[in-house]
Write a protein that holds these residues in place. Structure first.
Motif, mmCIF file in Angstrom:
data_model
loop_
_atom_site.group_PDB
_atom_site.id
_atom_site.type_symbol
_atom_site.label_atom_id
_atom_site.label_comp_id
_atom_site.label_asym_id
_atom_site.label_seq_id
_atom_site.Cartn_x
_atom_site.Cartn_y
_atom_site.Cartn_z
ATOM 1 N N ASP A 223 5.570 25.899 27.942
ATOM 2 C CA ASP A 223 4.424 25.692 28.833
ATOM 3 C C ASP A 223 3.164 26.348 28.274
ATOM 4 O O ASP A 223 2.062 25.794 28.386
ATOM 5 N N THR B 166 1.950 24.089 25.151
ATOM 6 C CA THR B 166 1.355 22.810 25.541
ATOM 7 C C THR B 166 0.031 23.012 26.272
ATOM 8 O O THR B 166 -0.924 22.253 26.063
ATOM 9 N N THR B 167 -0.055 24.059 27.092
ATOM 10 C CA THR B 167 -1.309 24.352 27.789
ATOM 11 C C THR B 167 -2.386 24.800 26.813
ATOM 12 O O THR B 167 -3.546 24.360 26.891
ATOM 13 N N THR C 128 -3.569 21.824 24.649
ATOM 14 C CA THR C 128 -4.379 20.918 25.468
ATOM 15 C C THR C 128 -5.775 21.498 25.659
ATOM 16 O O THR C 128 -6.785 20.789 25.516
ATOM 17 N N LEU D 82 5.511 19.835 20.773
ATOM 18 C CA LEU D 82 4.395 18.965 21.152
ATOM 19 C C LEU D 82 4.779 17.498 21.040
ATOM 20 O O LEU D 82 4.413 16.677 21.888
ATOM 21 N N ALA E 154 7.146 16.720 24.017
ATOM 22 C CA ALA E 154 6.749 17.160 25.359
ATOM 23 C C ALA E 154 6.418 15.987 26.263
ATOM 24 O O ALA E 154 5.944 14.932 25.810
ATOM 25 N N TYR F 169 4.242 13.813 28.767
ATOM 26 C CA TYR F 169 2.812 13.585 28.709
ATOM 27 C C TYR F 169 2.080 14.288 29.852
ATOM 28 O O TYR F 169 0.865 14.474 29.785
ATOM 29 N N LYS G 173 2.814 17.453 30.572
ATOM 30 C CA LYS G 173 2.580 18.781 29.996
ATOM 31 C C LYS G 173 1.576 18.732 28.849
ATOM 32 O O LYS G 173 0.749 19.640 28.699
ATOM 33 N N PHE G 174 1.668 17.704 28.017
ATOM 34 C CA PHE G 174 0.791 17.592 26.855
ATOM 35 C C PHE G 174 0.232 16.170 26.796
ATOM 36 O O PHE G 174 0.782 15.300 26.126
ATOM 37 N N GLY H 265 -0.037 13.989 23.732
ATOM 38 C CA GLY H 265 1.150 13.410 23.122
ATOM 39 C C GLY H 265 1.036 11.907 22.958
ATOM 40 O O GLY H 265 1.587 11.329 22.007
#
Length: 327
Positions: free
Chosen positions: A79, A82-83, A86, A117, A120, A122, A124-125, A128
């Motif tokens: 998490d 991915t955060t 982003t 990534l 993951a 979509y 979360k990321f 992607g």
């Protein structure tokens, strides 16, 4: 400790994300490169192949390394990663982020976050959906699913990242690594000696020749590469050793997906696994495991040890971009 090229992005919760960038920063073709262990995101010498393509080369420093903050205590590595990525891409492309073409690449330990990534959700990321290809240099497999991973480890890697690191409580193994290396890696000279012991000094004759030819082709002086890498080693642990503490846990954790069970949309991007035949840190067996799992993957194998993909990087990028274009 930072470089003249390093930028810092302020994140929610008072965290910081360090990164470097190069190439055509206005380009909508983006290469996101995720670094390996004991180094940081660096963009001082991207491949000339990428520069000729006019890409925007972005090299973030991963959580816990260098000047990038560790994950918050209540947040998983997946998490957090991915955060953070982003937020970085939102920052670099505040208006037209849905139009970019994204190539995700990773080296050694960095192939774990690169795969996170890639697989993951979509939600979360969101970026992607923009991934056109995944390049893994000296790939690590997900130990959570790869049951035979330990069979291919050297004894030192077995202790540092294998079953002992998973079984022993209180993060004992990473703490011992820190205890043994902290003083040595506190200076660039000490870091350079460490690299000589673990990498450059272990090259076989054929690899030494390849290294010398690559160095000459790139107009580098003897010792330039060793010194540059040593500076990055020192930078990686100058602020915190949390990146080291996180490594084995990340490799053994659930990355949020099974490599052999990704849906068609996630499996659309091409995957190139560049491996070195004599690499004991990222054994070629890991690349073979991943090639059998990912539906759109192939292996490119080169001679030499852990560093040898460096000498073939222009060739690898050329093949990777051609493969993506043909897919």
């Amino acid at each position: 400790m930072s470089s003249n090229f390093e930028r810092k992005l302020s994140l929610l919760g008072g965290r910081t994300l360090a990164y470097e960038e190069a190439g055509t920063t206005s380009s909508k073709i983006v290469v996101l490169y995720l670094h390996g262990a004991f180094t940081v995101g660096e963009a001082s010498q991207p491949s000339s192949v990428l520069l000729r393509k006019g890409v925007h080369y972005v090299a973030p420093t991963l959580p816990g390394w260098g000047n990038t903050s560790s994950p918050p205590p209540s947040t998983s590595y997946v998490d957090c990663l991915t955060t953070d990525m982003t937020a970085l891409l939102d920052h670099l492309y505040p208006e037209d982020n849905h139009d970019i073409t994204l190539y995700v690449a990773g080296g050694s330990f960095g192939t774990a976050p690169a795969q996170i990534l890639y697989g993951a959700s979509y939600e979360k990321f969101p970026y992607g959906r923009r991934i056109a290809g995944l390049l893994l240099l000296g790939a690590m497999s997900p130990f959570y699913y790869h049951r035979d991973y330990a069979k291919y480890m050297s004894w030192s890697n077995y202790i540092m990242a294998g079953p002992p690191a998973l079984i022993l409580p209180f993060n004992i193994i990473p703490r011992l690594v820190k205890l043994m290396l902290k003083r040595k890696l506190s200076s660039v000279a000490g870091a350079e000696a460490f690299l000589q012991e673990t990498l450059f000094g272990k090259m076989k004759e054929d690899e030494r020749k390849d290294f010398a030819e690559w160095r000459d082709a790139h107009r580098l002086k003897d010792g330039d590469t060793e010194h540059r890498l040593a500076k990055n080693v020192a930078r990686s642990v100058a602020t915190s050793w949390n990146g080291v503490m996180l490594m084995s846990a990340v490799l053994h954790s659930d990355w949020g997906f099974r490599p052999d069970a990704l849906d068609a949309e996630h499996s659309r991007p091409s995957v190139l696994l560049a491996s070195s035949k004599d690499d004991v840190m990222a054994p070629e067996a890991y690349a073979k495991y991943l090639a059998a799992c990912y539906k759109n993957a192939r292996i490119k194998s080169v001679g030499g040890g852990h560093l040898s993909v460096l000498y073939h990087l222009d060739e690898i990028w050329t093949e990777f971009l051609a493969t993506v274009a043909d897919s």
